[in-house]
Design an enzyme around this catalytic site. Structure first.
Site, PDB file in Angstrom:
ATOM      1  N   LYS A  69      -5.437 -10.424   1.884  1.00 46.78           N
ATOM      2  CA  LYS A  69      -4.152 -10.425   2.583  1.00 46.78           C
ATOM      3  C   LYS A  69      -4.376 -10.878   4.017  1.00 46.78           C
ATOM      4  CE  LYS A  69      -1.832  -6.689   3.943  1.00 46.78           C
ATOM      5  NZ  LYS A  69      -0.984  -5.466   3.923  1.00 46.78           N
ATOM      6  N   ARG A 112       3.293  -0.403  -0.323  1.00 49.29           N
ATOM      7  CA  ARG A 112       2.016   0.310  -0.468  1.00 49.29           C
ATOM      8  C   ARG A 112       1.749   1.230   0.717  1.00 49.29           C
ATOM      9  NH1 ARG A 112      -0.795  -1.003   4.293  1.00 49.29           N
ATOM     10  NH2 ARG A 112      -2.236  -2.760   4.043  1.00 49.29           N
ATOM     11  N   GLN A 140       8.769   0.876   7.273  1.00 51.83           N
ATOM     12  CA  GLN A 140       7.790   1.770   6.663  1.00 51.83           C
ATOM     13  C   GLN A 140       8.313   3.196   6.551  1.00 51.83           C
ATOM     14  OE1 GLN A 140       4.160   1.173   8.889  1.00 51.83           O
ATOM     15  NE2 GLN A 140       3.747  -0.784   7.891  1.00 51.83           N
ATOM     16  N   ASP A 162      13.997   8.185  16.255  1.00 55.59           N
ATOM     17  CA  ASP A 162      13.499   6.883  16.681  1.00 55.59           C
ATOM     18  C   ASP A 162      13.816   6.728  18.157  1.00 55.59           C
ATOM     19  OD1 ASP A 162      12.672   4.031  15.174  1.00 55.59           O
ATOM     20  OD2 ASP A 162      13.687   3.748  17.108  1.00 55.59           O
ATOM     21  N   ASP A 231      -3.301   6.064  16.106  1.00 54.84           N
ATOM     22  CA  ASP A 231      -3.081   7.279  16.882  1.00 54.84           C
ATOM     23  C   ASP A 231      -2.008   7.044  17.945  1.00 54.84           C
ATOM     24  OD1 ASP A 231      -4.675   5.544  18.285  1.00 54.84           O
ATOM     25  OD2 ASP A 231      -6.234   6.985  18.783  1.00 54.84           O
TER      26      ASP A 231
END
Length: 325
Positions: A69, A112, A140, A162, A231
């Protein structure tokens, strides 16, 4: 010789469900845990600050698949009306090395990645977890919630935050229509959303100086944190207070840490990667009150096992375009 080209629309038309992606990814993790995969840490180039283009190769022995990918992540694209994630995925014949297919990788990456959050919940969350927090309400986040619905049968409440309130509202509008049995709450701070949840998934853009920072105490006792954004969302204190720290690939985690930009504050002791959990080589959650952290960076094994199913369906249905090599 010819290969199959699958556009984004072609990939989506093949009808692979999140349950099917979860099954493929779980099998891929188990193969990885048994040592039946080859997957070097992903190299990348960085043409702009906070941006990346990564090469992600992998080979899985069973079910057999190999490919690469080539994926980019550019946070400034959102302001330009362009996708944050874009790229291509190439599958090769494992016997001859000849390319079999080229497909858009954005759908694969989104599904995924969400599935990896579901796999973390399968092995590391309390089975009776009823509340999730979603920090960062983009693509996501949507696929992560889809996966959590599949893996957490008691899930009822979703706490959302958000940095951009309109993104939160759009997320709630779309996902409440998809999952009418869930109750959605909008929060004006990441910490208040996280403290309300049994499982916290963070999916903000991966940047060197992020906002927000989730600190020690923001993950409740017995909670699971799943980071899909390196992180970027969590402080070192928050990660180090957890009783178990896991990752989807320890080798890649430590290799990335060596570059000195990300993961400098992760705990020294890493309990397991998801492959070891899926292969039942190490235990997942062992007590009700454990705080557990899962750092999911996104691995090529997940991409390849998902793409393998899509390729097989394209052959069966005739989807896509056949191109000469």
């Amino acid at each position: 010789m010819e290969l199959v080209y699958l556009s984004r629309a072609d990939v989506e038309s093949l009808g692979m469900t999140m349950a099917e992606v979860l099954d493929a990814v779980d099998q891929g993790f188990a193969a990885k845990g048994r040592g039946e995969t080859e997957m070097p840490p992903k190299p990348g180039v960085h043409t702009r600050p906070d941006c990346f283009i990564h090469a992600m190769p992998a080979y899985v022995r069973e079910p057999e698949v190999a490919g690469l990918k080539w994926v980019s992540g550019y946070p400034p694209n959102v302001a330009k009306g362009l996708p944050y994630i874009s790229g291509l995925l190439v599958l090769n014949d494992c016997e001859t090395g000849i390319p079999l297919a080229v497909m858009d990788c954005a759908w694969v990456t989104a599904m995924r990645t969400g599935a990896s959050a579901g796999i973390s919940a399968k092995y590391l969350a309390r089975p009776q977890s009823s509340a999730a927090a979603i920090i960062g309400c983009g693509v996501q986040a949507r696929t992560s919630l889809m996966a959590l619905v599949e893996t957490l049968p008691e899930l009822r409440d979703v706490h959302c935050y958000d940095l951009f309130p309109q993104a939160t509202r759009s997320f709630v509008d779309q996902m409440s229509a998809l999952f009418p049995h869930l109750r959605f709450s909008l929060h004006d701070a990441a910490a208040s959303a996280a403290r309300s949840a049994d499982v916290v998934v963070t999916a903000i853009p991966i940047v060197v100086h992020p906002e927000p920072d989730l600190d020690a105490g923001d993950l409740r006792s017995g909670g699971l944190a799943v980071s899909l954004d390196y992180d970027s969302a969590w402080t070192s204190a928050a990660m180090k207070e957890c009783d178990k720290f896991c990752s989807d690939d320890i080798g890649q985690l430590l290799s990335t840490k060596e570059h000195g930009v990300y993961f400098g504050g992760i705990p020294e002791a890493i309990h397991a990667d998801l492959g070891e959990l899926a292969a039942r080589l190490k235990p997942g959650r062992e007590t009700e009150d454990e705080r557990i952290f899962s750092m999911n960076m996104g691995i090529a094994v997940d991409d390849m096992v998902t793409a393998r199913v899509l390729y097989q369906r394209a052959l069966e249905s005739g989807a896509g375009v056949r191109l000469p090599l």
